[in-house]
Design a protein around this motif. Structure first.
Motif, PDB file in Angstrom:
ATOM      1  N   LEU A 181       0.819  -1.197  -0.115  1.00 17.09           N
ATOM      2  CA  LEU A 181      -0.142  -0.142  -0.095  1.00 17.09           C
ATOM      3  C   LEU A 181       0.769   1.156  -0.012  1.00 17.09           C
ATOM      4  O   LEU A 181       1.940   1.220   0.792  1.00 17.09           O
ATOM      5  N   PHE A 182       0.529   2.400  -0.898  1.00 23.31           N
ATOM      6  CA  PHE A 182       1.327   3.421  -1.012  1.00 23.31           C
ATOM      7  C   PHE A 182       0.531   4.503  -0.188  1.00 23.31           C
ATOM      8  O   PHE A 182      -0.591   4.677  -0.098  1.00 23.31           O
ATOM      9  N   VAL A 183       1.345   4.946   0.817  1.00 23.72           N
ATOM     10  CA  VAL A 183       0.989   5.705   1.818  1.00 23.72           C
ATOM     11  C   VAL A 183       1.931   7.053   2.145  1.00 23.72           C
ATOM     12  O   VAL A 183       3.066   7.143   1.552  1.00 23.72           O
ATOM     13  N   ALA A 184       1.290   8.263   2.682  1.00 22.80           N
ATOM     14  CA  ALA A 184       2.131   9.501   2.895  1.00 22.80           C
ATOM     15  C   ALA A 184       3.006   9.398   4.119  1.00 22.80           C
ATOM     16  O   ALA A 184       3.968   9.996   4.137  1.00 22.80           O
ATOM     17  N   ASP A 185       2.785   8.581   4.884  1.00 23.40           N
ATOM     18  CA  ASP A 185       3.348   8.624   6.235  1.00 23.40           C
ATOM     19  C   ASP A 185       3.202   7.145   6.783  1.00 23.40           C
ATOM     20  O   ASP A 185       2.413   6.541   7.211  1.00 23.40           O
ATOM     21  N   VAL A 186       4.475   6.375   6.767  1.00 27.23           N
ATOM     22  CA  VAL A 186       4.348   5.020   6.927  1.00 27.23           C
ATOM     23  C   VAL A 186       4.151   4.843   8.544  1.00 27.23           C
ATOM     24  O   VAL A 186       3.271   3.967   8.870  1.00 27.23           O
ATOM     25  N   TYR A 194       9.438   2.546   4.875  1.00 22.95           N
ATOM     26  CA  TYR A 194       8.752   0.941   4.803  1.00 22.95           C
ATOM     27  C   TYR A 194       8.397   0.373   5.725  1.00 22.95           C
ATOM     28  O   TYR A 194       9.143   0.401   6.938  1.00 22.95           O
ATOM     29  N   GLY A 195       7.363  -0.317   5.914  1.00 28.82           N
ATOM     30  CA  GLY A 195       6.901  -1.036   6.947  1.00 28.82           C
ATOM     31  C   GLY A 195       6.177  -2.048   6.581  1.00 28.82           C
ATOM     32  O   GLY A 195       5.686  -2.504   5.387  1.00 28.82           O
ATOM     33  N   VAL A 230       5.472   7.200  -0.215  1.00 32.38           N
ATOM     34  CA  VAL A 230       5.286   7.934  -1.551  1.00 32.38           C
ATOM     35  C   VAL A 230       5.341   9.438  -1.148  1.00 32.38           C
ATOM     36  O   VAL A 230       4.346  10.056  -0.345  1.00 32.38           O
ATOM     37  N   HIS A 231       6.032  10.364  -2.060  1.00 36.57           N
ATOM     38  CA  HIS A 231       5.970  11.668  -1.952  1.00 36.57           C
ATOM     39  C   HIS A 231       4.754  12.282  -2.240  1.00 36.57           C
ATOM     40  O   HIS A 231       4.249  13.447  -1.718  1.00 36.57           O
ATOM     41  N   GLU A 232       3.781  11.581  -3.329  1.00 40.97           N
ATOM     42  CA  GLU A 232       2.656  12.223  -3.592  1.00 40.97           C
ATOM     43  C   GLU A 232       1.630  11.073  -3.977  1.00 40.97           C
ATOM     44  O   GLU A 232       2.296   9.919  -4.344  1.00 40.97           O
ATOM     45  N   PRO A 233       0.401  11.430  -4.192  1.00 42.43           N
ATOM     46  CA  PRO A 233      -0.383  10.473  -4.306  1.00 42.43           C
ATOM     47  C   PRO A 233      -0.180   9.555  -5.720  1.00 42.43           C
ATOM     48  O   PRO A 233      -0.065  10.170  -6.729  1.00 42.43           O
ATOM     49  N   VAL A 234      -0.451   8.313  -5.674  1.00 40.15           N
ATOM     50  CA  VAL A 234      -0.103   7.657  -7.005  1.00 40.15           C
ATOM     51  C   VAL A 234      -1.203   7.647  -8.108  1.00 40.15           C
ATOM     52  O   VAL A 234      -1.078   7.764  -9.300  1.00 40.15           O
ATOM     53  N   PHE A 235      -2.536   7.642  -7.531  1.00 36.41           N
ATOM     54  CA  PHE A 235      -3.540   7.872  -8.602  1.00 36.41           C
ATOM     55  C   PHE A 235      -4.217   9.160  -8.545  1.00 36.41           C
ATOM     56  O   PHE A 235      -3.844   9.985  -7.595  1.00 36.41           O
ATOM     57  N   ALA A 236      -4.721   9.608  -9.650  1.00 35.19           N
ATOM     58  CA  ALA A 236      -5.264  11.204  -9.659  1.00 35.19           C
ATOM     59  C   ALA A 236      -6.164  11.198  -8.735  1.00 35.19           C
ATOM     60  O   ALA A 236      -7.212  10.098  -8.263  1.00 35.19           O
ATOM     61  N   PRO A 237      -6.844  12.542  -8.226  1.00 38.13           N
ATOM     62  CA  PRO A 237      -7.885  12.308  -7.309  1.00 38.13           C
ATOM     63  C   PRO A 237      -9.247  11.794  -7.927  1.00 38.13           C
ATOM     64  O   PRO A 237      -9.544  12.311  -8.978  1.00 38.13           O
ATOM     65  N   GLY A 238      -9.838  11.334  -7.131  1.00 34.58           N
ATOM     66  CA  GLY A 238     -11.146  10.689  -7.467  1.00 34.58           C
ATOM     67  C   GLY A 238     -10.942   9.626  -8.352  1.00 34.58           C
ATOM     68  O   GLY A 238     -12.109   8.696  -8.512  1.00 34.58           O
TER      69      GLY A 238
END
Length: 375
Positions: free
Chosen positions: A254-259, A284-285, A299-307
């Motif tokens: 899962l891609f997250v902004a704060d592990v 990483y965790g 990740v520094h920014e969202p992987v998918f576009a908003p919505g």
């Protein structure tokens, strides 16, 4: 124990990983007491010389300093390489061989043996002579000097003593030149009645040319059994199958902004256990609950576009559970964001979907046998 060159390569690899900006190097740098509280960003910003990398490699190998590791590898010698103390030239001495249990008697000089012992006795006193004495030929030569054997036996008897003499007698009786013996092959051992001698160049009437002796086994070419007696290859069904390669498990990432914050959410709200957090701060965790494991990556920014995830109904992980209804009630009471209520699906399963703070949709599905899909 690895050689010193191996440790040197490991230290150089650490320096290269630091130069490339690999965040995993931060945890290894923090093994040094002076950098124990250093975050990853500051660890990557350090001047990281080769001497510090060697110090880390020495600590991981169980030594306090690089000098101790180096001295340990230089003094250690491979087992069995040296067999004694070195001599004046520096080469290791060989250990003396243990004396035999019964020492053989001292052998006389060569001239004394030749003068005092007949030929047969000299042959019998040596290992070769003992072996020859065990054969009929050795019995003939043992104990009889060469001069007596030559004088006592007529020429015809001496010629008749061996198969070679028989061939020589046949050549002399037919008045063929001695040169005809040069290319003659040794006679085969007797196997019953031998065929009569034929003049040179004449072939057997019952065997075609070029095939004489083809059915007789020789020392160079062993006999081949008939085709009916040769073993047949096993059928394909009986041949051993190739080893099966099995996959052990699969862990979604899962891609997250704060592990660290994401791991805390899964632990406190969804009942997962934090397996590990790598990095300072963590990048990483891993969290797990019973047999389900989820990995978390920064990740520094969202992987998918908003919505897009909401609109497309994207599911990032699929977790099976034997008690989906109880788990649904637990998460509902804990205040988790449930974007799909407990639903009986057309394919036979029952599931519900939870969305985490980073927008990852996790589906929890009851263990049920899916209905067969229409073809």
């Amino acid at each position: 124990m690895p050689k010193l060159e191996t440790y040197k390569k490991q230290a150089k690899l650490l320096v290269r990983r630091h130069r490339e900006g690999n965040h995993s190097i931060g945890g290894r740098i923090r093994q040094l007491d002076r950098y124990r509280e250093l975050p990853d960003r500051e660890a990557l910003a350090l001047k990281f010389p080769l001497t510090e990398a060697q110090e880390i490699i020495a600590l991981e190998a169980g030594f306090a300093t690089w000098a101790e590791l180096k001295a340990s590898t230089e003094t250690a010698s491979p087992a069995g390489k040296r067999t004694g103390s070195p001599d004046s030239t520096g080469a290791p001495r060989r250990q003396a061989m243990a004396p035999p249990t019964s020492a053989p008697p001292a052998a006389p000089a060569a001239g004394e043996r030749m003068a005092a012992t007949p030929t047969g006795e000299r042959m019998a006193a040596t290992p070769t002579g003992k072996r020859m004495a065990a054969t009929p030929t050795g019995e003939r030569v043992a104990g009889i000097p060469s001069s007596e054997r030559l004088a006592a036996a007529p020429s015809s008897e001496r010629l008749a003593a061996s198969p070679t003499s028989e061939r020589l007698a046949a050549v002399l009786s037919s008045k063929q030149p001695m040169a005809s013996l040069a290319g003659e092959q040794p006679a085969a051992p007797p196997t019953g009645k031998q065929p009569e001698d034929r003049p040179a160049g004449e072939q057997s009437e019952d065997r075609p040319a070029g095939k004489q002796g083809a059915d007789r086994p020789t020392a160079e070419q062993p006999a081949v059994p008939p085709a009916s007696e040769q073993p047949e290859d096993p059928p394909a069904a009986q041949k051993p199958a190739a080893p099966h390669t099995a996959a052990a498990s699969a862990n979604p990432v899962l891609f997250v902004a704060d592990v660290e914050a994401s791991a805390t959410y899964y632990r406190d709200l969804l009942g997962f256990r934090i397996d590990f957090l790598h990095g300072k701060p963590p990048f990483y965790g891993s969290v797990s609950r019973d047999g389900a494991t989820l990995h978390l990556k920064f990740v520094h920014e969202p992987v998918f576009a908003p919505g897009v995830a909401e609109r497309e109904g994207l599911i990032m992980a699929f977790v099976e559970t034997p008690s989906v209804r109880d788990l649904y009630a637990e998460y509902l009471a804990a205040g988790a964001e449930i974007v799909q209520k407990l639903t009986k699906q057309l394919w036979g399963g029952t599931d519900f979907i939870v969305r985490d703070p980073d927008g990852n949709a996790i589906a929890f599905v009851g263990l049920a046998r899916p209905l067969p899909l229409p073809c």
